[in-house]
Write a protein that holds these residues in place. Sequence first.
Motif, PDB file in Angstrom:
ATOM      1  N   ASP A   1      57.220  65.362  68.201  1.00 18.69           N
ATOM      2  CA  ASP A   1      55.950  65.336  67.454  1.00 18.69           C
ATOM      3  C   ASP A   1      55.400  66.722  67.125  1.00 18.69           C
ATOM      4  N   ILE A   2      56.251  67.718  67.092  1.00 22.39           N
ATOM      5  CA  ILE A   2      55.796  69.061  66.696  1.00 22.39           C
ATOM      6  C   ILE A   2      55.995  69.208  65.185  1.00 22.39           C
ATOM      7  N   PRO A   3      54.922  69.489  64.432  1.00 20.97           N
ATOM      8  CA  PRO A   3      55.111  69.700  62.982  1.00 20.97           C
ATOM      9  C   PRO A   3      55.911  70.981  62.733  1.00 20.97           C
ATOM     10  N   LEU A   4      56.963  70.887  61.925  1.00 17.87           N
ATOM     11  CA  LEU A   4      57.854  72.024  61.673  1.00 17.87           C
ATOM     12  C   LEU A   4      57.895  72.341  60.188  1.00 17.87           C
ATOM     13  N   ARG A   5      57.917  73.641  59.905  1.00 15.30           N
ATOM     14  CA  ARG A   5      58.111  74.084  58.513  1.00 15.30           C
ATOM     15  C   ARG A   5      59.586  74.379  58.292  1.00 15.30           C
ATOM     16  N   GLN A   6      60.134  73.873  57.187  1.00 16.26           N
ATOM     17  CA  GLN A   6      61.557  74.060  56.903  1.00 16.26           C
ATOM     18  C   GLN A   6      61.915  75.533  56.754  1.00 16.26           C
ATOM     19  N   VAL A   7      60.953  76.345  56.257  1.00 18.35           N
ATOM     20  CA  VAL A   7      61.237  77.752  56.004  1.00 18.35           C
ATOM     21  C   VAL A   7      61.551  78.510  57.293  1.00 18.35           C
ATOM     22  N   ILE A   8      61.007  78.055  58.425  1.00 19.00           N
ATOM     23  CA  ILE A   8      61.275  78.769  59.678  1.00 19.00           C
ATOM     24  C   ILE A   8      62.735  78.591  60.078  1.00 19.00           C
ATOM     25  N   ALA A   9      63.233  77.328  59.972  1.00 19.77           N
ATOM     26  CA  ALA A   9      64.658  77.107  60.270  1.00 19.77           C
ATOM     27  C   ALA A   9      65.532  77.885  59.303  1.00 19.77           C
ATOM     28  N   GLU A  10      65.147  77.914  58.044  1.00 17.94           N
ATOM     29  CA  GLU A  10      65.911  78.646  57.023  1.00 17.94           C
ATOM     30  C   GLU A  10      65.983  80.130  57.369  1.00 17.94           C
ATOM     31  N   GLU A  11      64.832  80.719  57.727  1.00 18.69           N
ATOM     32  CA  GLU A  11      64.795  82.144  58.049  1.00 18.69           C
ATOM     33  C   GLU A  11      65.570  82.426  59.344  1.00 18.69           C
TER      34      GLU A  11
ATOM     35  N   GLU B   1      43.970  76.497  74.683  1.00 17.61           N
ATOM     36  CA  GLU B   1      43.009  75.862  75.590  1.00 17.61           C
ATOM     37  C   GLU B   1      42.961  74.345  75.443  1.00 17.61           C
ATOM     38  N   PHE B   2      43.319  73.826  74.262  1.00 15.53           N
ATOM     39  CA  PHE B   2      43.085  72.387  74.066  1.00 15.53           C
ATOM     40  C   PHE B   2      44.228  71.630  73.384  1.00 15.53           C
ATOM     41  N   SER B   3      45.253  72.314  72.789  1.00 13.93           N
ATOM     42  CA  SER B   3      46.268  71.579  72.019  1.00 13.93           C
ATOM     43  C   SER B   3      47.655  72.177  72.230  1.00 13.93           C
ATOM     44  N   PRO B   4      48.511  71.569  73.083  1.00 14.57           N
ATOM     45  CA  PRO B   4      49.889  72.051  73.247  1.00 14.57           C
ATOM     46  C   PRO B   4      50.679  71.992  71.943  1.00 14.57           C
ATOM     47  N   LYS B   5      50.363  71.024  71.104  1.00  8.34           N
ATOM     48  CA  LYS B   5      51.080  70.875  69.830  1.00  8.34           C
ATOM     49  C   LYS B   5      50.800  72.077  68.925  1.00  8.34           C
ATOM     50  N   LEU B   6      49.526  72.423  68.768  1.00  9.67           N
ATOM     51  CA  LEU B   6      49.182  73.582  67.932  1.00  9.67           C
ATOM     52  C   LEU B   6      49.631  74.897  68.572  1.00  9.67           C
ATOM     53  N   ARG B   7      49.670  74.904  69.909  1.00 14.34           N
ATOM     54  CA  ARG B   7      50.185  76.104  70.578  1.00 14.34           C
ATOM     55  C   ARG B   7      51.628  76.356  70.171  1.00 14.34           C
ATOM     56  N   GLN B   8      52.466  75.299  70.141  1.00 13.69           N
ATOM     57  CA  GLN B   8      53.858  75.465  69.739  1.00 13.69           C
ATOM     58  C   GLN B   8      53.963  75.847  68.266  1.00 13.69           C
TER      59      GLN B   8
END
Length: 995
Positions: free
Chosen positions: A652-662, A602-609
Amino acid sequence: MSAEAADREAATSSRPCTPPQTSWFEFVLEEALLEQHLQKPSPDPPPVQLIVQFLEQASKPSVNEQNQVQPPPDNKRNRILKLLALKVAAHLKWDLDVLEKSLSVPVLNMLLNELLCISKVPPGTKHVDVDLSSLPPTTAMAILLYNRWAIRTIVQSSFPVKQVKPGPPQLNVMNQIQQEKELTENILKVLKEQAADSILVLEGALKLNKDLYVHTIRTLDLLAMEPGMVNGETESSTAGLKISAEEIQCQVCYDLGAIYFQQGSTNAAVHEKAKEKFFKTKELIAKSGSSSLHFAIDEERLAGYCQACEVLTSSSDDASQQATPYSQIHSCMKSGKYQDLVKIFLEDNLTLSLPEQFRQSVLRELFQKAQQGNDALDEVCFKVCVCNTVCDVLQGRTIDIQFCQLFLKPSKEKIDFLLEVCSGSINLENASEELKRKMAAFLKNLCLGMEDLQFVFMISSHELFIKLLKDDERKLLIDQMRKRSPRINLCTKPVTSFYDIPASASVNIGQLEHQLILSVDPWRIRQILIELHGMTSERQFWTISNKWEVPNVYGNVILGIKDSLTRDLVYILMAKGLHCCAIKDFVHAKQLFAACLELVTEFSPKLRQVMLNEMLLLDIYTHEAGAGVSGERPPSDLISRVRGYLEMRVPDIPLRQVIAEECVAFLLNWCENEYLTMQVPLPLVQTNPYVKLGQLLAATCKELPGPKESRRTAKDLWEVVVQICSVSNQHKRGNDGRVSLIKHRESTLGIMYRSELLSFIKKLREPLVLTTILSLFVKLHNVREDIVNDIAAEHISIWPSSIPNLQSVDFEAVAITVKELVSYALTINANNHFWLIIQADIYFATNQYSAALHYYLQAGAVCSDFFNKMVPPDVYTDQVIKRMIKCCSLLNCHTQVAILCQFLREVDYKTAFKALQEQNSHDAMDSYYEYIWDVTILEYLTYLHHKRGETDKRQIAIKAIGQTELNASNPEEVLQLAAQRRKKKFLQAMAKLYF
C-alpha cells in the motif's frame, strides 16, 4: 649613419637657430657651482631640470658669417655642457624611472647617446653585434642602459595618454610643441625598428653573470682630463658605481617581461616569455631584497603583470589557475559562459577580492559586446551591474549611474535578482552593524525611488528587508511613501504594506499568501501557515497557487490528512520540493523534503516511506548533476539504497514510476550489471517493466564479446523491443460496407510505450549500454524489405536478421527513434567514431550528401588526431569509402572521387577514370593532383589533358608523377609512406572544406 647618430642629428636640427649668448666665464662658473648645487639636500631647481638646460645650450645650432645655419660645433664649450648634463644623470645614479618622469624622449635620447659616446662605444656599430663580455664594465653598462631605455620607451608609448588641456594659444609655444611631437615620433619609429636588436642585446646581458659599473661624477671628471688618463682607472674593473649581476638581471628581466607582454597583444605565445621573465624578477627580488637595489622596481605593478600572465597563459584543464577568480572570469568571457561569470561576481560580493576597477572593466567589455548587436548580453550586463552596485553599497561607495539607468524600468525579474544578490552578499549572522545599516539604507532608498507599489511590496516583504529594518523603521517608510505619492493619498482605501498594523484582515491574508508562494524556507512556510490558519479556518491554502503540483498517487494520501494545517503544510512542502528538483535547486529541495519527512514521521508510516523514496531520487539527481559528471562513482550507501528501493515489498505504498526508472538507469550508468543480471528478485522483473528492460540490457552488455551461443539474452532483448515497436491492427467497417485497417502507433502490445522507452534510454550515459541499444534499433531499421542503404553499427551482428511478421513493425517510428538516439548519444560523447558513422549513414540514406561527408570526415578525424595518424580500417571500411565516393560524385566533386578511389583495398580505376572525364567539376580539380599517389591515375590524367589540349594541367600532372617517392622501384615502405602522407593532407583539406 647609425640610428643613434640619426636621432642626435634630428634632435639638434629641430632647435631654434639662435646664436650663443653665454660667455666662457659663465660656463666655468656653472661647472664650479654644479657640485655645490648637487650636494644640497633639495636643490632648486631639481637636478634633472639641469640636464634639459645643459643639453639645450649644447645643441643650439650656430650661424656662420654668411648667415647660414650650421650644426652645433664640437668645441670645448659644448663638450663641457654635455659633461655637466652627464654629471647630473650620474648624481641621480642613472635611475631610468626618475629620468623618464622628468625628461622628454628627445632629451633622454640625446643624454644616453652622449653616454654611449663618452663610454667609447664604437660609432656606427650595431649593439647586437658587440660582445658585451669583452667590453669594459662601464661601456657594457652604457649599452645596457640605452637598450633598456629603448624598450621601456616602446612599452610606454603603447599606453593611453591623458590629453593635457591646452591653455591660451601662443604661436611660438604651439610650434615648439609640434616640433617636439614630430621629433618624438621619429625617435620612436627608429626605436621600434631596432626593438628586435635591443631585445637580443638584453637577452645576451642575462648570460653575462658578472658585476658591471656605471659612470659616477668622479669617473666622468677623469674622462674629461688628458687623453692619457682615459684608458687607466676609468676602464678598470673597479671604476664607477658597482651594480651587481643580480641587480642587472633583475632590471633586465623586468624590462624584457614588459616588452614581451606588450608584444603579446598580437602574438599570444609571447605571453609565456613574459611570464618567465616576470617570475624570474620576482624570484630575484625575493632573493636579494628590494631595498638593496640601486634601481627601484614597482612591486605592485610587477604583481599585476604576474597575475595577468597567469591568466593569459592558463589552460582550460589547469585546475590551480582556474581556482583564482581572475582566471575564471577570463575563461568565462572567452568561452561565453556568462551565467558562470555572474555567479563568480555574486560569490565575490562576500569575499570582496576583486578590485573595483577590474569589476568595472569587465562590465564595460560586456556593454561593448552588447552594443555590437549581441542582445542576449543585455540581461548579463544588468546582472553584473547589480553585483557591482551591491558591492559598492557594502563598501560605502556611491551608486554608479549605469545602475540607475538600468533600473529606470524595473520588472519582477529585475527585483527578484536584485534581492537574490543582496541576500547572497551579506551574512547576517556575522555581518557588522555598519554593513547591515548600509544594506538597509540601500533597500529603503530603493523603495522610496519606485512608483509601482507592487515592486515596493516585493522588497518590503522580503525576508532580508524584514530582518534589516525594525518595525518603527518600516512604519516610517510607509508613511513617507504615502506622503510622497498623491495617487496613494487620493485612494479611498489605500494599499497598505504587510507591516501596516491598521490594515484589514483580508489585506494581511493576501500579503501572507504572497509570502507563502515566494518562500522556500520550511520554517518560514510553517510560520505563515500558522498565522493564516489563525486568521481563518475556511480556506484550503494548498490551492492558492496553480504551480503547486503533487502527483495524484501522493495527492490522494495527503488530502486524506484530517488536520487542515498539517495537510496544507505537507502538501506545500512536497510541492515546493518537487518544483525545486525540477529546476535543479537541489539544496532547497533537500531542506523542504527533510522538513516534510520530519513532519510525517510523527503520524504516517506510509508518507514517511514516500518521502524516503523522494529523497532517494533527489540524491540520485544531486550526484548525477555534481560528482557524477566528472566520473566519480557514487558512494556505496547510495547504491545500497537504490537496490533497497527496487527490492522494497511494503504494501500500500504509493509509488512513482519515474523513481524505478531513474534507479534502473542509475545502476546501468554505473555498470552494476552483476546485480541487475543475477541478484534482482524474479517477482520484481515480472512486475516492473523498467527492471526487466534493465536486466536484459545488463545481461546483453555483459556477454557482448562472447560467442554466438551465449547471446540468448540479446535475442530476448530484441523480442521485447520489437514488441514495443509493433503496432496493433484493428479492422473497422465503414459506412460503405468496406473493411479498413487501422494502425495504432502507441501499441499496448509491449511492456511499455515507445515514447517511454525513448525517455528511459535518454537517461543512460554508459557508452556500452548506449551502443548496444543503438545497434539494436539500427538492425531493426535495416531489417525492412524496402531498405536501400543499410546503416552500419558496432555489434550489429548479435541481433537476429529477420522478423516473422514485418507488417506489424512501425518502421517509420523506428527510423525516427534511430535519429533521436544518435543525436542524444552524440550529446554524451561527440567524439565516438562509431556513432558519428551511424549519423553519417542516416544522412546518406536520406540523400543529404554534404552533411553525410561532414560526419564521415569527423569520424575519421576524431580517431586519428585530425588525420595525423592512420584512420583505423574498421572505421574507414570499403563501404564507408564507397559512400564517400558517391557523396562526392553527387556533389559534382569528381576529382575528389578519383582520389577516394585510391583509398579502397583494390583501386577502382573504372570509377576514377569516369570521374576524371567529367569536365563540369565543382571542386579544385588540378590543385588536388598533389594528393594522388597512384601512378596509373596520374598517367591517365596526363593522357586526358594532352588529348584535350590542356597544357598547364598536363604539366601539373607530369610534375606530380615525376616525384621520386612515387617511383615504382622504391621499396614498399617508401611507397606506403608516400601514400599515407597524401592521404593525410587530402583528408585534412576535405575536413577544412566540410567542417
